[in-house]
Design a protein around this motif. Structure first.
Motif, PDB file in Angstrom:
ATOM      1  N   ILE A  28       1.870  13.799   1.873  1.00 15.24           N
ATOM      2  CA  ILE A  28       1.994  12.381   2.221  1.00 15.24           C
ATOM      3  C   ILE A  28       1.614  12.167   3.684  1.00 15.24           C
ATOM      4  CG2 ILE A  28       3.581  10.432   2.453  1.00 15.24           C
ATOM      5  CD1 ILE A  28       5.142  11.597   0.048  1.00 15.24           C
ATOM      6  N   GLY A  29       0.553  11.389   3.900  1.00 19.74           N
ATOM      7  CA  GLY A  29       0.105  11.047   5.238  1.00 19.74           C
ATOM      8  C   GLY A  29      -0.576  12.172   5.994  1.00 19.74           C
ATOM      9  N   GLU A  30      -0.826  13.280   5.361  1.00 18.95           N
ATOM     10  CA  GLU A  30      -1.455  14.428   6.018  1.00 18.95           C
ATOM     11  C   GLU A  30      -2.976  14.392   5.837  1.00 18.95           C
ATOM     12  OE1 GLU A  30       0.157  16.659   7.914  1.00 18.95           O
ATOM     13  OE2 GLU A  30       2.012  15.543   7.537  1.00 18.95           O
ATOM     14  N   THR A  31      -3.667  15.228   6.587  1.00 18.73           N
ATOM     15  CA  THR A  31      -5.105  15.393   6.427  1.00 18.73           C
ATOM     16  C   THR A  31      -5.329  16.682   5.657  1.00 18.73           C
ATOM     17  OG1 THR A  31      -5.539  14.233   8.492  1.00 18.73           O
ATOM     18  CG2 THR A  31      -7.317  15.617   7.618  1.00 18.73           C
ATOM     19  N   ILE A  32      -5.987  16.569   4.514  1.00 18.63           N
ATOM     20  CA  ILE A  32      -6.246  17.721   3.657  1.00 18.63           C
ATOM     21  C   ILE A  32      -7.750  17.834   3.465  1.00 18.63           C
ATOM     22  CG2 ILE A  32      -5.861  18.757   1.378  1.00 18.63           C
ATOM     23  CD1 ILE A  32      -3.230  17.159   1.254  1.00 18.63           C
ATOM     24  N   GLU A  33      -8.282  18.965   3.891  1.00 20.12           N
ATOM     25  CA  GLU A  33      -9.721  19.224   3.795  1.00 20.12           C
ATOM     26  C   GLU A  33     -10.544  18.057   4.342  1.00 20.12           C
ATOM     27  OE1 GLU A  33     -10.720  20.489  -0.170  1.00 20.12           O
ATOM     28  OE2 GLU A  33      -9.198  22.047  -0.162  1.00 20.12           O
ATOM     29  N   GLY A  34     -10.111  17.532   5.489  1.00 19.52           N
ATOM     30  CA  GLY A  34     -10.833  16.465   6.162  1.00 19.52           C
ATOM     31  C   GLY A  34     -10.547  15.065   5.646  1.00 19.52           C
ATOM     32  N   ALA A  35      -9.790  14.955   4.564  1.00 17.73           N
ATOM     33  CA  ALA A  35      -9.465  13.640   4.003  1.00 17.73           C
ATOM     34  C   ALA A  35      -8.033  13.252   4.385  1.00 17.73           C
ATOM     35  CB  ALA A  35      -9.602  13.658   2.489  1.00 17.73           C
ATOM     36  N   GLU A  36      -7.888  12.032   4.891  1.00 17.68           N
ATOM     37  CA  GLU A  36      -6.559  11.541   5.249  1.00 17.68           C
ATOM     38  C   GLU A  36      -5.867  10.999   4.004  1.00 17.68           C
ATOM     39  OE1 GLU A  36      -6.074   9.079   8.685  1.00 17.68           O
ATOM     40  OE2 GLU A  36      -7.814   9.994   9.653  1.00 17.68           O
ATOM     41  N   MET A  37      -4.713  11.577   3.706  1.00 21.30           N
ATOM     42  CA  MET A  37      -3.919  11.116   2.578  1.00 21.30           C
ATOM     43  C   MET A  37      -3.133   9.887   3.033  1.00 21.30           C
ATOM     44  SD  MET A  37      -5.054  13.363   0.613  1.00 21.30           S
ATOM     45  CE  MET A  37      -4.178  13.048  -0.883  1.00 21.30           C
ATOM     46  N   PRO A  38      -2.969   8.898   2.172  1.00 23.49           N
ATOM     47  CA  PRO A  38      -2.299   7.668   2.600  1.00 23.49           C
ATOM     48  C   PRO A  38      -0.813   7.876   2.872  1.00 23.49           C
ATOM     49  CG  PRO A  38      -2.812   7.575   0.259  1.00 23.49           C
ATOM     50  CD  PRO A  38      -3.439   8.822   0.790  1.00 23.49           C
ATOM     51  N   GLU A  39      -0.303   7.064   3.776  1.00 23.61           N
ATOM     52  CA  GLU A  39       1.143   7.014   4.008  1.00 23.61           C
ATOM     53  C   GLU A  39       1.784   6.423   2.752  1.00 23.61           C
ATOM     54  OE1 GLU A  39       3.007   8.175   6.431  1.00 23.61           O
ATOM     55  OE2 GLU A  39       1.287   8.868   7.591  1.00 23.61           O
ATOM     56  N   ALA A  40       3.048   6.739   2.549  1.00 25.12           N
ATOM     57  CA  ALA A  40       3.738   6.250   1.355  1.00 25.12           C
ATOM     58  C   ALA A  40       5.169   5.875   1.702  1.00 25.12           C
ATOM     59  CB  ALA A  40       3.738   7.334   0.275  1.00 25.12           C
ATOM     60  N   ASP A  41       5.751   5.066   0.848  1.00 26.33           N
ATOM     61  CA  ASP A  41       7.165   4.747   0.928  1.00 26.33           C
ATOM     62  C   ASP A  41       7.908   5.970   0.389  1.00 26.33           C
ATOM     63  OD1 ASP A  41       9.786   3.950   0.371  1.00 26.33           O
ATOM     64  OD2 ASP A  41       9.185   1.928  -0.238  1.00 26.33           O
ATOM     65  N   VAL A  42       8.341   6.835   1.289  1.00 28.85           N
ATOM     66  CA  VAL A  42       8.954   8.108   0.899  1.00 28.85           C
ATOM     67  C   VAL A  42      10.257   7.874   0.139  1.00 28.85           C
ATOM     68  CG1 VAL A  42       9.880  10.307   1.764  1.00 28.85           C
ATOM     69  CG2 VAL A  42       7.810   9.349   2.770  1.00 28.85           C
ATOM     70  N   ASP A  43      11.006   6.837   0.510  1.00 20.42           N
ATOM     71  CA  ASP A  43      12.246   6.543  -0.218  1.00 20.42           C
ATOM     72  C   ASP A  43      11.952   6.217  -1.686  1.00 20.42           C
ATOM     73  OD1 ASP A  43      13.787   6.958   2.054  1.00 20.42           O
ATOM     74  OD2 ASP A  43      13.840   4.823   2.583  1.00 20.42           O
ATOM     75  N   ALA A  91       0.835  -1.203   0.000  1.00 19.73           N
ATOM     76  CA  ALA A  91       0.000   0.000   0.000  1.00 19.73           C
ATOM     77  C   ALA A  91       0.870   1.253   0.000  1.00 19.73           C
ATOM     78  CB  ALA A  91      -0.945  -0.007   1.197  1.00 19.73           C
ATOM     79  N   ARG A  92       1.955   1.235   0.766  1.00 21.86           N
ATOM     80  CA  ARG A  92       2.860   2.392   0.788  1.00 21.86           C
ATOM     81  C   ARG A  92       3.574   2.563  -0.547  1.00 21.86           C
ATOM     82  NH1 ARG A  92       3.754   0.311   5.933  1.00 21.86           N
ATOM     83  NH2 ARG A  92       5.758  -0.556   5.317  1.00 21.86           N
ATOM     84  N   SER A  93       3.903   1.449  -1.210  1.00 25.53           N
ATOM     85  CA  SER A  93       4.545   1.522  -2.532  1.00 25.53           C
ATOM     86  C   SER A  93       3.568   2.066  -3.578  1.00 25.53           C
ATOM     87  CB  SER A  93       5.051   0.143  -2.974  1.00 25.53           C
ATOM     88  OG  SER A  93       6.087  -0.291  -2.135  1.00 25.53           O
ATOM     89  N   ILE A  94       2.342   1.590  -3.527  1.00 26.13           N
ATOM     90  CA  ILE A  94       1.322   2.077  -4.467  1.00 26.13           C
ATOM     91  C   ILE A  94       1.104   3.571  -4.251  1.00 26.13           C
ATOM     92  CG2 ILE A  94      -1.159   1.968  -5.007  1.00 26.13           C
ATOM     93  CD1 ILE A  94      -0.904  -1.123  -4.378  1.00 26.13           C
ATOM     94  N   ALA A  95       1.000   3.991  -2.993  1.00 25.30           N
ATOM     95  CA  ALA A  95       0.812   5.414  -2.696  1.00 25.30           C
ATOM     96  C   ALA A  95       2.012   6.230  -3.178  1.00 25.30           C
ATOM     97  CB  ALA A  95       0.584   5.617  -1.203  1.00 25.30           C
ATOM     98  N   ALA A  96       3.219   5.711  -2.997  1.00 22.72           N
ATOM     99  CA  ALA A  96       4.426   6.422  -3.457  1.00 22.72           C
ATOM    100  C   ALA A  96       4.389   6.637  -4.962  1.00 22.72           C
ATOM    101  CB  ALA A  96       5.682   5.645  -3.061  1.00 22.72           C
TER     102      ALA A  96
END
Length: 161
Positions: free
Chosen positions: A48-63, A13-18
């Motif tokens: 990445i991983g923040e809440t924007i306008e009430g929606a939680e953005m997914p965590e991601a593989d930042v590397d 899931a983190r790779s897909i989000a990245a």
């Protein structure tokens, strides 16, 4: 589901989000004429991983996100040439939809970088293209272009064509 499966699913899931964030960042870089450093920092600190306008953005593989952006900057000419060769002769990369161009560049970076098996790269970016494509034939188009690019970038892993 085993603990290992849960860990693998979370990593996937983190790779897909990245990859999704990388496509979005590449689009933003082109549309806004912004540098990879500036856009990358914006995504790391405010998306990445923040809440924007009430929606939680997914965590991601930042590397992975950073590696894709960096490799696109490093290899963009090579990636764009591979994409051009994969497209129909009359359709050069600068004539295609900017979102698809960003997607091809992100996938191309992973193909040139060589850390992820090419078939996984193709599968993941075709899956991402479903989110952007208006019609199923666009997804087939993405698959065909990425397959061609993978054969060019890593023929030893793709087998003879």
């Amino acid at each position: 589901m085993s603990t290992d499966d849960k860990g693998r699913s979370a990593r996937q899931a983190r790779s897909i989000a990245a990859r999704l964030y990388a496509v979005q960042a590449l689009f933003q870089m082109e549309a806004g004429g912004q540098s990879a450093d500036r856009v990358g920092a914006e995504f790391r600190h405010w998306r990445i991983g923040e809440t924007i306008e009430g929606a939680e953005m997914p965590e991601a593989d930042v590397d992975l996100f950073e590696r894709i952006l960096g490799d696109v900057v490093t290899w963009q000419a090579r990636i764009d040439q591979m994409t051009d060769r994969a497209l129909v002769a009359k359709w050069k990369i600068d004539r295609i939809d900017p979102v698809l161009r960003a997607l091809f560049r992100a996938a191309g970076a992973e193909l040139v970088g060589g850390k992820t098996p090419p078939r996984v790269v193709i599968k993941e970016y075709v899956r991402l293209s479903d989110d952007f494509a208006a019609e199923e034939r666009e997804t087939r188009f993405v698959n065909a272009v990425l397959d061609h690019m993978a054969h060019e970038a890593r023929p030893e892993e793709m087998g003879a064509k």
